[in-house]
Design a protein around this motif. Structure first.
Motif, PDB file in Angstrom:
ATOM      1  N   THR A 248      -4.657   6.029  -1.310  1.00 52.41           N
ATOM      2  CA  THR A 248      -3.821   4.946  -1.430  1.00 52.41           C
ATOM      3  C   THR A 248      -3.975   3.874  -2.352  1.00 52.41           C
ATOM      4  O   THR A 248      -5.101   3.476  -2.600  1.00 52.41           O
TER       5      THR A 248
ATOM      6  N   TRP B  36      -7.933   1.158  -4.598  1.00 49.64           N
ATOM      7  CA  TRP B  36      -7.574   2.310  -4.195  1.00 49.64           C
ATOM      8  C   TRP B  36      -8.587   2.788  -3.002  1.00 49.64           C
ATOM      9  O   TRP B  36      -9.753   2.595  -3.091  1.00 49.64           O
TER      10      TRP B  36
ATOM     11  N   THR C 208       0.387   5.400   0.000  1.00 49.96           N
ATOM     12  CA  THR C 208      -0.365   6.450   0.140  1.00 49.96           C
ATOM     13  C   THR C 208       0.329   7.670  -0.417  1.00 49.96           C
ATOM     14  O   THR C 208       1.484   8.213   0.182  1.00 49.96           O
TER      15      THR C 208
ATOM     16  N   ARG D 136       0.654  -1.121   0.114  1.00 47.93           N
ATOM     17  CA  ARG D 136      -0.063  -0.025   0.013  1.00 47.93           C
ATOM     18  C   ARG D 136       0.786   1.329  -0.029  1.00 47.93           C
ATOM     19  O   ARG D 136       1.727   1.456   0.801  1.00 47.93           O
TER      20      ARG D 136
END
Length: 215
Positions: free
Chosen positions: A159, A172, A146, A144
């Motif tokens: 993200t 996302w 961000t 992940r």
């Protein structure tokens, strides 16, 4: 009535940078060497991505859901067809992002740069400079990353969630300045597929009425 309540909860939430609140968020933590290496892997994956077709399911903060078909043709083009009864169509092309209600026949157009997913449509994706990486997380085979717009950190964050090995964009999440989250999850993902340029045309009536099938 339920369709209209659902519709009101969904338009543009997964795609537009939300309005900024009064207070800005704090500075992100420094990235480790491993984080920077993973960000470079993500950049390499996204820059190698040309076309993508997938099914998506979208879940809003209030639990409202919708699904449909997503098309991406990098650089610059994107299309989201929502399944009935949602009459929504979202198209990005030529630096603009159009939100279209098929029932009302009403378009609304904003710059692609005002959308979080506009990051994915850049000719060259670099997650630095005008984009800041707020964090990198790894869990259960997922990576992940961000990010937020460097100049406006209070607007919100997106993200991007990838399968790690092999790398593949799976999901996302957009969190707005008030902390509300919208999640979009991809399935039946195909990459390197042939897409028709006309399906990303704002003005072609053949492709404004319903889902796209290029098989």
């Amino acid at each position: 009535m339920r369709r209209r309540r659902l519709l009101s909860a969904l338009p543009l939430l997964p795609l537009l940078w939300p309005p900024a609140p009064a207070a800005a968020q704090g500075a992100p933590p420094a990235l480790s060497a491993r984080d920077r290496a993973d960000v470079q892997r993500v950049e390499a994956y996204l820059n190698a991505l040309t076309t993508l077709r997938a099914r998506f399911i979208q879940i809003a903060q209030n639990g409202a859901t919708a699904q449909g078909t997503a098309l991406i043709w990098r650089p610059g083009r994107m299309r989201f067809d929502y399944d009935p009864p949602e009459p929504l169509l979202l198209i990005a092309n030529a630096g603009q992002f159009m939100h279209y209600d098929k029932e009302l026949r009403q378009p609304s157009i904003v710059p692609v740069g005002s959308t979080p997913l506009g990051i994915l449509l850049r000719e060259r994706i670099v997650l630095s400079g005008d984009v800041t990486v707020a964090g990198v997380q790894r869990e259960a085979g997922l990576l992940r990353v961000t990010v937020f717009r460097t100049a406006s950190p209070a607007e919100g964050r997106i993200t991007l969630v990838f399968a790690d090995n092999p790398m593949e964009l799976r999901q996302w999440l957009v969190v707005d300045g008030q902390g509300r989250t919208t999640r979009v999850t991809l399935s039946a993902i195909e990459t390197g597929v042939r897409l028709e340029r006309a399906v990303f045309d704002f003005n072609d009536p053949r492709f404004m009425a319903g889902p796209v099938d290029n098989n």
